[in-house]
Design an enzyme around this catalytic site. Structure first.
Site, PDB file in Angstrom:
ATOM      1  N   ASP A  96      -6.680 -24.303  49.275  1.00  0.00           N
ATOM      2  CA  ASP A  96      -7.214 -23.262  48.391  1.00  0.00           C
ATOM      3  C   ASP A  96      -6.771 -23.500  46.947  1.00  0.00           C
ATOM      4  O   ASP A  96      -6.300 -24.587  46.598  1.00  0.00           O
ATOM      5  CB  ASP A  96      -6.717 -21.902  48.912  1.00  0.00           C
ATOM      6  CG  ASP A  96      -7.756 -20.821  48.756  1.00  0.00           C
ATOM      7  OD1 ASP A  96      -8.276 -20.680  47.643  1.00  0.00           O
ATOM      8  OD2 ASP A  96      -8.036 -20.113  49.737  1.00  0.00           O
ATOM      9  N   ASP A 133     -16.076 -16.065  48.137  1.00  0.00           N
ATOM     10  CA  ASP A 133     -16.095 -15.782  49.575  1.00  0.00           C
ATOM     11  C   ASP A 133     -17.381 -15.092  50.020  1.00  0.00           C
ATOM     12  O   ASP A 133     -17.855 -14.157  49.384  1.00  0.00           O
ATOM     13  CB  ASP A 133     -14.904 -14.883  49.946  1.00  0.00           C
ATOM     14  CG  ASP A 133     -13.586 -15.639  49.834  1.00  0.00           C
ATOM     15  OD1 ASP A 133     -13.593 -16.797  49.372  1.00  0.00           O
ATOM     16  OD2 ASP A 133     -12.558 -15.063  50.212  1.00  0.00           O
TER      17      ASP A 133
END
Ligand code: GLA
Length: 739
Positions: A491, A555
């Protein structure tokens, strides 16, 4: 005659509140940063920028921003709201989606907060619809006067802020305590019917008594196919259950509307859902070999490949031409070993059972490139969020082995939430108490012929507030190698704290180059999945920094709005897909999702789910299932096991589809395939049925004479000058055209 309707349905629930409300969709102002004064009603926000809350703060002038931000709105709360409500004791503030965490102040008083795992809004990560309820006599509310609502947000990673389409203030009325629970699966009766039970539930002591109207309509014609009204009564702890059976008429979705009307208050609550329909043909008992035609591995590293094959068990596997160093287990179909010599090896795979024999040409490429086709697997995040644990991973792995691996599904990936709070004294990372023995878990997954994935972040902390890999990259890569990890999702979260603000391209690349270097020292093929939400047009350089895939977006959520705005905006990134290096428009939102311990059916309709899998396959995206694998209902399983659809995703040419036609009502995406054929997705973006046509002389179709309906796996008889297809709202026709 009793009418049986058949519904195939996926729940798309809409609750229509009949109470009056004050819209908060417009009038917000935003400032990034943080100050306690910004909660105050006397603070002058005149110079703050107006913000459109239908989109995230990234899209509102703060690209890539992580950290604190405040939203403020001035609003009159009329006492007429109370007068119109049946129950007058509390007020609800609906804030759309909040990403990630928030504190809400009304006229300077804190009236609600949602934090991460510690309740501190600086940690944790969870976005979602947020509603706060406060007593109507709370002195923070200034009835009939101007009120200042101030929302403090903290966000890391991907989109941030408040956004959506349903911001309002309303009284919590009699129906706010009622839910029409449609979570049960449809049951496919043997009389070509669909059965289901729904429940009317309440947490209130109020005793609800009234009528439940049940209606089935055909969205194509608007014809009402079935209608029935029953008495319904329920109170807290005593739900009302309604069971129905409807006939499966055609291969399409119907709409069911449930309306409960409470007799005393006259208030009603409406929920709709659609019905599921199965397109994938029932698998044959004869042997068939599925999956990609090619698999890449590095010389000398441990090799693991399960031959994906369907057919009545027991199956017997053979492989002719395997390179030296590999061996096949004839009973399980698992190939293991290590190959010393680089090269391209042509292998003939054979699978047989009592009903027949099937062979397939398969190429094993031993070289520098791995992940030659997009990863097919599962990831814990969209289902379990930070509540993932060892048991859930084992259940997922077992379900994948039993139900999906025959179609090529292979990766079992743990997302955030596995890490301990502290490193060991020697700096080594360990798992938290939810994962007692990572090595043992990985061995279990490998034993099933599957591969294991894990997650980390280049900053000191992950998005969920756990330990990141900052300054421990080599040590972490070594630990992953020792455990037997095969996939790393990496990430960006909290890396912003250790890199200059507004990072330039070299700064954006750096953490990935560092981890790539660390992974290269490990004697394992570890797929490297970048997750920095598409910043700096990562598709242009993701391959260069050694990514096997890179997220192109923030997301995803289980809504049409999220799915369509991500999926239909991949045209810029798509040309960069190539074998070993793919765009990742984020994980799948089909089946039961939840981002935490409690799950719900995806809010996508069944047609939207066909669109999701079709579009992601056309884009050559990694397909990472994000649902509870212990509970794969019939529809979801069908959706994920269509070998002809998966073959489009897994095509060895590795190209991403190009957007060919775009207008207000529909889009057509075209993907070139290795054998010279093309896959074409015809997507209806409107909310009405449409017949969409493409002239057979159009360059997309010219020269192709055979049209295959990929979901139904049958050729379409297409007479006339044009290819025409009827497409459901938000649905798709996916075809493969051949010469
Ligand atoms: C980010 C990612 C998600 C997930 C979470 C974990 O938000 O984009 O996919 O990995 O972090 O905290």
């Amino acid at each position: 005659m009793r009418k049986i309707l058949v519904l195939i349905f996926l729940a798309v629930g809409f609750l229509r509140a009949s109470a009056q409300d004050v819209s908060l969709n417009k009038g917000w102002k935003l400032a990034v940063g943080d100050s306690a004064q910004w909660a105050s009603p006397t603070f002058n926000d005149q110079h703050w920028a107006s913000v459109n809350v239908s989109q995230s703060w990234e899209q509102e002038g703060h690209p890539g921003y992580d950290g604190f931000g405040w939203y403020r709105i001035h609003v009159v709360i009329p006492s007429s709201l109370k007068e119109k409500a049946y129950v007058k004791d509390s007020l609800r503030i609906n804030l759309g989606t909040v990403d990630d965490n928030d504190e809400v102040y009304l006229n300077g008083k804190l009236i609600g907060r949602f934090g991460g795992k510690t309740g501190d809004i600086k940690t944790g990560s969870f976005y979602g619809p947020r509603t706060y309820t406060i007593a109507a006599n709370n002195p923070a509310i200034l009835w009939d006067k101007e009120n200042i609502l101030a929302v403090r947000i903290f966000d890391t990673g991907g989109d941030g802020g408040i956004y959506g389409s349903n911001f309002n203030i309303a009284m919590a009325d009699v129906m706010d305590h009622v839910s029409i629970n449609t979570e049960a699966d449809f049951d496919y009766g043997d009389r070509n019917s669909l059965n289901k039970s729904i429940k009317l539930l309440t947490t209130s002591q109020y005793s609800y008594q009234g009528k439940l109207a049940f209606k089935v309509t055909d969205p194509e014609t608007n014809a009402v196919l079935y209608e029935k009204t029953n008495d319904a009564a329920f109170t807290s702890g005593k739900p009302f259950t309604y069971t129905f059976e409807i006939a499966r008429l055609e291969k399409k979705s119907y709409t069911i509307t449930y309306t409960f009307t409470d007799q005393k208050s006259g208030k009603e609550l409406v929920r709709t859902e659609t019905t599921p329909y199965i397109l994938t043909p029932y698998p044959s008992a004869k042997p068939k070999i599925n999956g990609a035609d090619v698999f890449g591995a590095r010389a000398g590293n441990p090799f693991l490949y399960l031959i994906p094959a369907t057919g009545k068990k027991p199956l017997v596997y053979k492989a002719a031409g395997l390179p030296d160093g590999l061996k096949l287990d004839a009973a399980t179909g698992i190939i293991t070993g290590a190959v010393a010599q680089k090269g391209s090896y042509s292998v003939t795979l054979t699978v047989s059972n009592r009903l027949g024999v099937k062979t397939k040409n398969f190429t094993i490429v031993i070289g520098d490139n791995i992940g030659l086709t997009p990863a097919l697997g599962w990831n814990s995040w969209n289902a379990w969020g930070l509540s993932v644990d060892d048991k859930k991973v084992r259940i997922s792995a077992k379900a994948m082995a039993d139900r999906l691996s025959a179609h090529g599904w292979a990766y079992v990936n743990i997302d955030d939430g596995w890490e301990a709070e502290q490193r060991q004294a020697d700096g080594k990372i360990t798992a938290n108490s939810k994962f007692p023995d990572m090595k043992e878990l990985t061995d279990y997954v490998h034993g099933l012929g599957l591969r294991m994935g894990i997650y980390s972040s280049p900053g000191p902390r992950t998005c969920g507030g756990f330990l990141g890999s900052w300054q421990h990259e080599e040590q972490d890569a070594q630990t992953y190698g020792d455990w037997g990890i095969d996939y790393l999702k990496y990430d960006w979260c909290s890396y912003s704290e250790v890199t200059p603000a507004n990072p330039d391209l070299p700064a954006l690349k750096k953490p990935y180059q560092v981890m790539r270097g660390a992974l290269d020292k490990i004697n394992r093929d570890i797929m490297f999945s970048l997750c920095q939400y598409g910043w700096g047009d990562v598709w242009q350089w993701g391959a260069e920094v050694g990514g096997n895939s890179w997220r192109t977006t923030g997301d995803i959520q289980d809504t049409w709005r999220s799915l369509s705005s991500i999926g239909f905006n991949q045209d810029k990134a798509s040309p960069f897909a190539q074998p070993g290096h793919f765009n990742d428009p984020d994980m799948l939102v089909v089946g039961k999702v939840g981002w935490g311990p409690s799950l719900h059916n995806t809010r996508l309709t069944f047609d939207e789910q066909y669109t999701h899998i079709s579009l992601w396959s056309l884009l050559s995206s990694p397909l990472l299932i994000g649902c509870d694998m212990g509970h794969l209902d019939k529809f979801t399983l069908n959706l994920l096991t269509n070998d002809e659809v998966l073959a489009i995703d897994q095509d060895a040419l590795g190209k991403g589809a190009a957007r060919y036609i775009k207008n207000d009502r529909y889009q057509i995406w075209v993907k070139e395939l290795k054998d010279g054929s093309k896959a074409i997705g015809i997507f209806n973006l409107s909310d009405k049925y449409q017949t969409i046509s493409l002239d057979k002389n159009d360059p997309a179709l010219k020269g192709f004479t055979k049209f295959r309906d990929v979901w139904q796996q049958k050729f379409i008889v297409a007479t006339g000058k044009a290819f025409s297809t009827k497409v459901a709202p938000h649905g798709v026709t996916l075809i493969r055209v051949e010469k």
